[in-house]
Design a protein around this motif. Structure first.
Motif, PDB file in Angstrom:
ATOM      1  N   PRO A  16       1.884 -17.515  15.869  1.00 33.35           N
ATOM      2  CA  PRO A  16       2.004 -16.096  15.517  1.00 33.35           C
ATOM      3  C   PRO A  16       2.498 -15.921  14.093  1.00 33.35           C
ATOM      4  CG  PRO A  16       3.834 -16.769  16.909  1.00 33.35           C
ATOM      5  CD  PRO A  16       2.876 -17.931  16.880  1.00 33.35           C
ATOM      6  N   SER A  17       2.270 -14.753  13.549  1.00 34.30           N
ATOM      7  CA  SER A  17       2.649 -14.481  12.163  1.00 34.30           C
ATOM      8  C   SER A  17       3.404 -13.164  12.079  1.00 34.30           C
ATOM      9  CB  SER A  17       1.411 -14.447  11.266  1.00 34.30           C
ATOM     10  OG  SER A  17       0.489 -13.479  11.747  1.00 34.30           O
ATOM     11  N   LEU A  18       4.023 -12.936  10.932  1.00 35.42           N
ATOM     12  CA  LEU A  18       4.766 -11.705  10.681  1.00 35.42           C
ATOM     13  C   LEU A  18       4.277 -11.097   9.361  1.00 35.42           C
ATOM     14  CD1 LEU A  18       8.385 -12.870  11.629  1.00 35.42           C
ATOM     15  CD2 LEU A  18       6.968 -11.256  12.906  1.00 35.42           C
ATOM     16  N   PRO A  19       3.151 -10.412   9.366  1.00 34.59           N
ATOM     17  CA  PRO A  19       2.596  -9.875   8.117  1.00 34.59           C
ATOM     18  C   PRO A  19       3.563  -8.979   7.352  1.00 34.59           C
ATOM     19  CG  PRO A  19       1.009  -9.686   9.908  1.00 34.59           C
ATOM     20  CD  PRO A  19       2.295 -10.111  10.528  1.00 34.59           C
ATOM     21  N   GLY A  20       4.440  -8.263   8.096  1.00 38.04           N
ATOM     22  CA  GLY A  20       5.384  -7.377   7.439  1.00 38.04           C
ATOM     23  C   GLY A  20       6.397  -8.094   6.578  1.00 38.04           C
ATOM     24  N   LEU A  21       6.609  -9.380   6.825  1.00 39.04           N
ATOM     25  CA  LEU A  21       7.428 -10.221   5.965  1.00 39.04           C
ATOM     26  C   LEU A  21       6.571 -11.023   4.998  1.00 39.04           C
ATOM     27  CD1 LEU A  21      10.016 -11.801   8.451  1.00 39.04           C
ATOM     28  CD2 LEU A  21      10.511 -10.134   6.667  1.00 39.04           C
ATOM     29  N   TRP A  60       9.449 -12.177  17.504  1.00 38.93           N
ATOM     30  CA  TRP A  60       8.308 -12.963  17.957  1.00 38.93           C
ATOM     31  C   TRP A  60       7.977 -12.551  19.392  1.00 38.93           C
ATOM     32  CZ3 TRP A  60       5.777 -15.150  14.284  1.00 38.93           C
ATOM     33  CH2 TRP A  60       6.402 -15.813  13.231  1.00 38.93           C
ATOM     34  N   ARG A  61       6.731 -12.231  19.647  1.00 39.77           N
ATOM     35  CA  ARG A  61       6.377 -11.722  20.975  1.00 39.77           C
ATOM     36  C   ARG A  61       6.682 -12.740  22.071  1.00 39.77           C
ATOM     37  NH1 ARG A  61       4.181  -8.174  24.139  1.00 39.77           N
ATOM     38  NH2 ARG A  61       2.817  -8.797  25.839  1.00 39.77           N
ATOM     39  N   HIS A  62       6.424 -14.044  21.841  1.00 38.65           N
ATOM     40  CA  HIS A  62       6.663 -15.016  22.911  1.00 38.65           C
ATOM     41  C   HIS A  62       8.147 -15.140  23.228  1.00 38.65           C
ATOM     42  CE1 HIS A  62       6.992 -17.367  19.199  1.00 38.65           C
ATOM     43  NE2 HIS A  62       7.607 -18.324  19.861  1.00 38.65           N
ATOM     44  N   VAL A  81       3.848 -27.959  -4.919  1.00 34.04           N
ATOM     45  CA  VAL A  81       4.735 -27.751  -3.778  1.00 34.04           C
ATOM     46  C   VAL A  81       3.892 -27.438  -2.550  1.00 34.04           C
ATOM     47  CG1 VAL A  81       6.612 -26.357  -2.826  1.00 34.04           C
ATOM     48  CG2 VAL A  81       6.563 -26.876  -5.285  1.00 34.04           C
ATOM     49  N   LEU A  82       4.035 -28.259  -1.516  1.00 33.23           N
ATOM     50  CA  LEU A  82       3.367 -28.026  -0.248  1.00 33.23           C
ATOM     51  C   LEU A  82       4.366 -27.328   0.671  1.00 33.23           C
ATOM     52  CD1 LEU A  82       0.652 -28.545   1.106  1.00 33.23           C
ATOM     53  CD2 LEU A  82       1.543 -30.721   1.951  1.00 33.23           C
ATOM     54  N   ASP A  83       4.116 -26.070   0.962  1.00 35.12           N
ATOM     55  CA  ASP A  83       5.059 -25.199   1.659  1.00 35.12           C
ATOM     56  C   ASP A  83       4.614 -25.008   3.100  1.00 35.12           C
ATOM     57  OD1 ASP A  83       6.619 -23.104   2.582  1.00 35.12           O
ATOM     58  OD2 ASP A  83       6.319 -21.819   0.840  1.00 35.12           O
ATOM     59  N   LEU A  84       5.419 -25.519   4.051  1.00 41.03           N
ATOM     60  CA  LEU A  84       5.101 -25.424   5.478  1.00 41.03           C
ATOM     61  C   LEU A  84       6.122 -24.561   6.207  1.00 41.03           C
ATOM     62  CD1 LEU A  84       4.357 -29.207   6.205  1.00 41.03           C
ATOM     63  CD2 LEU A  84       2.823 -27.479   5.272  1.00 41.03           C
ATOM     64  N   THR A  85       6.604 -23.511   5.590  1.00 41.85           N
ATOM     65  CA  THR A  85       7.704 -22.743   6.144  1.00 41.85           C
ATOM     66  C   THR A  85       7.249 -21.399   6.699  1.00 41.85           C
ATOM     67  OG1 THR A  85       8.229 -21.693   4.031  1.00 41.85           O
ATOM     68  CG2 THR A  85       9.259 -23.809   4.480  1.00 41.85           C
ATOM     69  N   ARG A  86       8.150 -20.760   7.476  1.00 45.53           N
ATOM     70  CA  ARG A  86       7.834 -19.471   8.081  1.00 45.53           C
ATOM     71  C   ARG A  86       9.075 -18.591   8.112  1.00 45.53           C
ATOM     72  NH1 ARG A  86       5.931 -20.260  13.710  1.00 45.53           N
ATOM     73  NH2 ARG A  86       4.523 -18.506  13.452  1.00 45.53           N
ATOM     74  N   GLY A 121       0.810  -1.208   0.000  1.00 45.67           N
ATOM     75  CA  GLY A 121       0.000   0.000   0.000  1.00 45.67           C
ATOM     76  C   GLY A 121       0.843   1.258   0.000  1.00 45.67           C
ATOM     77  N   GLY A 122       2.003   1.191  -0.652  1.00 45.43           N
ATOM     78  CA  GLY A 122       2.886   2.351  -0.754  1.00 45.43           C
ATOM     79  C   GLY A 122       3.787   2.575   0.437  1.00 45.43           C
ATOM     80  N   GLU A 123       3.755   1.692   1.433  1.00 43.32           N
ATOM     81  CA  GLU A 123       4.558   1.886   2.638  1.00 43.32           C
ATOM     82  C   GLU A 123       5.374   0.637   2.951  1.00 43.32           C
ATOM     83  OE1 GLU A 123       1.973   2.937   5.801  1.00 43.32           O
ATOM     84  OE2 GLU A 123       1.392   4.857   4.925  1.00 43.32           O
ATOM     85  N   SER A 124       6.541   0.853   3.568  1.00 42.44           N
ATOM     86  CA  SER A 124       7.359  -0.262   4.031  1.00 42.44           C
ATOM     87  C   SER A 124       6.660  -0.931   5.205  1.00 42.44           C
ATOM     88  CB  SER A 124       8.740   0.237   4.459  1.00 42.44           C
ATOM     89  OG  SER A 124       9.519  -0.817   4.979  1.00 42.44           O
ATOM     90  N   ALA A 125       6.635  -2.266   5.216  1.00 44.20           N
ATOM     91  CA  ALA A 125       5.888  -2.981   6.254  1.00 44.20           C
ATOM     92  C   ALA A 125       6.783  -3.754   7.211  1.00 44.20           C
ATOM     93  CB  ALA A 125       4.891  -3.950   5.610  1.00 44.20           C
ATOM     94  N   PHE A 126       8.046  -3.971   6.831  1.00 38.10           N
ATOM     95  CA  PHE A 126       8.930  -4.770   7.687  1.00 38.10           C
ATOM     96  C   PHE A 126       9.657  -3.874   8.678  1.00 38.10           C
ATOM     97  CE2 PHE A 126      13.261  -6.507   8.440  1.00 38.10           C
ATOM     98  CZ  PHE A 126      12.889  -7.591   9.220  1.00 38.10           C
ATOM     99  N   GLU A 127       9.569  -4.204   9.959  1.00 38.60           N
ATOM    100  CA  GLU A 127      10.253  -3.449  11.003  1.00 38.60           C
ATOM    101  C   GLU A 127      10.857  -4.415  12.019  1.00 38.60           C
ATOM    102  OE1 GLU A 127       7.534  -0.800  12.843  1.00 38.60           O
ATOM    103  OE2 GLU A 127       7.357   0.548  11.120  1.00 38.60           O
TER     104      GLU A 127
END
Length: 486
Positions: A248-253, A117-119, A216-221, A89-95
């Motif tokens: 948990p997820s990392l939407p910015g990545l 990761w928060r945990h 390809v079945l991709d189970l990676t993070r 959306g025009g902005e950097s998302a990874f921090e």
């Protein structure tokens, strides 16, 4: 070692026809990234061998001539920074998390935790008896009175991610360092026998994508595994990325690494319906790509034997130790070596203080271990598919960040005391990359525009690569494969 020599070594380790290397062009870089390590050669080499392997499969499927492949160093370097250069959306998302970074410990030691990761972050703060809203200054004070190795070991015992700084000499003397040197390898290992399975014909008149109809079945993070899946998707594979709704997820990545994939969430711990759906997907997959810790998938009831029962011909299970690029750099000598090289280049004295009373560790200019491991994994899978087609069998591709670190170190370094390089050039900005036509756009995450780094490999002839779509969420598809040929 030049990029071409590194590529030739990787190609030979994978057991692929040496004559194909004549079709790979890796021009020397006129302006390498700011590092004392051969980061640009590493990026060129791994992108190059993956692209050449894809071209080789394309030629096998079309019975056409092998296409020439060219990878420019600046393009490969940009692709290795994709999460920093991509926009949502025009902005950097990874921090990076606010507490990320290197900290001084007592007696001259240094320590680096991973807190994205928060945990992991909360667990570390609990270990140090700090409040969950602790500041970076509070964390620095807590580390300053503690021994780096003791804190790192205590953190790892709790399943957290934290490491002490080591030099190359200290790493080479460490049991894990010695093990990494002994086992470093790149290439598929055949683990079962079966007749060759020639790939489905790919008439050039109907499809120009090398991995069309490959499942390809991709189970990676995080980065390394998802990059491997993204590469395969860029070459036309039907990549179904499966995550868990409970993790948990990392939407910015994830918005960047999920390009070209379809997404699905399955609960393999407690949902019988989801487990049955997963088994159906495994049965018809060509590749299983996974980045659980060793034994992680087995703990869910899907160890190697069960997977082979479901699909004897599956090629390319992928696993690595629990770890993150930034910590592997820190633990295996790169952070110490790069910090001293920077100080030496800046001042002419290896012991020059960095304005704080001492030199400081320094990270490489990109997460080269993550991205190179992703490309090496994709390359191993492409080589495994070639070997399955020509000699049969199912193949195991195992890559680790430590393997990649050992390989990167073997490529050599620049002498910072006698060269105007390696730290005088700046990293390319997103605006500069866009201005030279190095980005593209498509609609993706949350319905927003994704502006991403174009693939670095250029193919001559009738070969199509790149990403046509991007998912909009973590569960954007159905638990089924596309029909062959779609």
């Amino acid at each position: 070692m030049a990029a071409k020599a590194a590529a030739a070594e990787l190609w030979a380790q994978a057991g692929l026809p040496p004559s194909a290397l004549a079709h790979l062009s890796l021009p020397p870089s006129p302006s390498p990234p700011p590092s004392s390590f051969d980061v640009d050669a590493a990026a060129q080499a791994v992108v190059g061998v993956a692209a050449l392997a894809a071209a080789h499969l394309h030629a096998l499927r079309t019975r056409d001539d092998l296409s020439a492949v060219t990878v420019l160093a600046r393009d490969a370097a940009a692709e290795f920074r994709s999460q920093d250069l991509a926009l949502l959306g025009g902005e950097s998302a990874f921090e990076w998390d606010a507490l990320a970074g290197a900290y001084k410990a007592k007696l001259g030691g240094w320590i680096r935790p991973h807190t994205n990761w928060r945990h992991h972050k909360v667990g570390l703060l609990d270990l140090l008896d700090l409040p969950h809203d602790a500041s970076k200054a509070q964390l620095a004070e807590a580390f300053a009175s503690r021994d780096a190795d003791e804190v790192a070991e205590a953190a790892m015992d709790r399943g957290l991610v934290c490491t002490a700084l080591r030099s190359f000499e200290e790493w080479d003397a460490h049991p894990q360092g010695r093990a990494a040197l002994e086992r470093a390898r790149h290439g598929p290992v055949r683990f079962s026998t079966s007749a060759p399975r020639p790939p489905r014909a790919l008439p050039a008149s109907t499809s120009r994508r090398p991995l069309d109809s490959v499942r390809v079945l991709d189970l990676t993070r995080v980065i390394a595994g998802p990059v491997a899946g993204r590469v395969l998707a860029g070459y036309g594979a039907d990549v179904l990325w499966v995550t868990s709704p409970s993790l948990p997820s990392l939407p910015g990545l994830d918005f960047d690494t999920s390009r070209g994939k379809r997404t699905l969430q399955l609960d393999l711990r407690s949902s019988p319906a989801d487990r049955a759906a997963f088994e159906r997907l495994v049965r018809d997959a060509d590749v299983l790509l996974e980045s659980y810790r060793p034994g992680g998938l087995a703990s869910l009831g899907f160890g190697p034997e069960r997977l082979r029962e479901l699909n004897p011909d599956i090629g390319g299970p992928w696993s690595r130790r629990k770890g993150f690029d930034s910590l592997v750099q820190f633990a295996s000598g790169f952070g110490e070596a790069e910090g001293r090289a920077w100080s030496e280049w800046r001042s002419g004295r290896a012991d020059e203080e960095d304005g704080t009373g001492e030199w400081a560790p320094r990270a490489l200019p990109c997460q080269v271990l993550d991205h190179a491991t992703g490309y090496l994994t994709a390359f191993g899978i492409l080589a495994a598919l070639y070997h399955r087609s020509t000699s049969g069998g199912a193949h195991l591709v195992t890559t680790t960040l430590l393997d990649t670190a050992t390989w990167l170190r073997s490529l050599g370094r620049t002498d910072a005391s006698t060269s105007t390089e390696p730290f005088s050039v700046h990293l390319e900005t997103q605006e500069e990359l866009r201005a030279r036509g190095g980005t593209a756009r498509l609609r993706g995450w949350e319905g927003k525009e994704v502006e991403y780094v174009e693939h670095a490999a250029r193919f001559e002839g009738d070969v199509e690569v790149g990403w046509r779509t991007a998912p909009q969420a973590y569960a954007d598809g159905a638990a089924e494969w596309l029909a062959r040929g779609e």
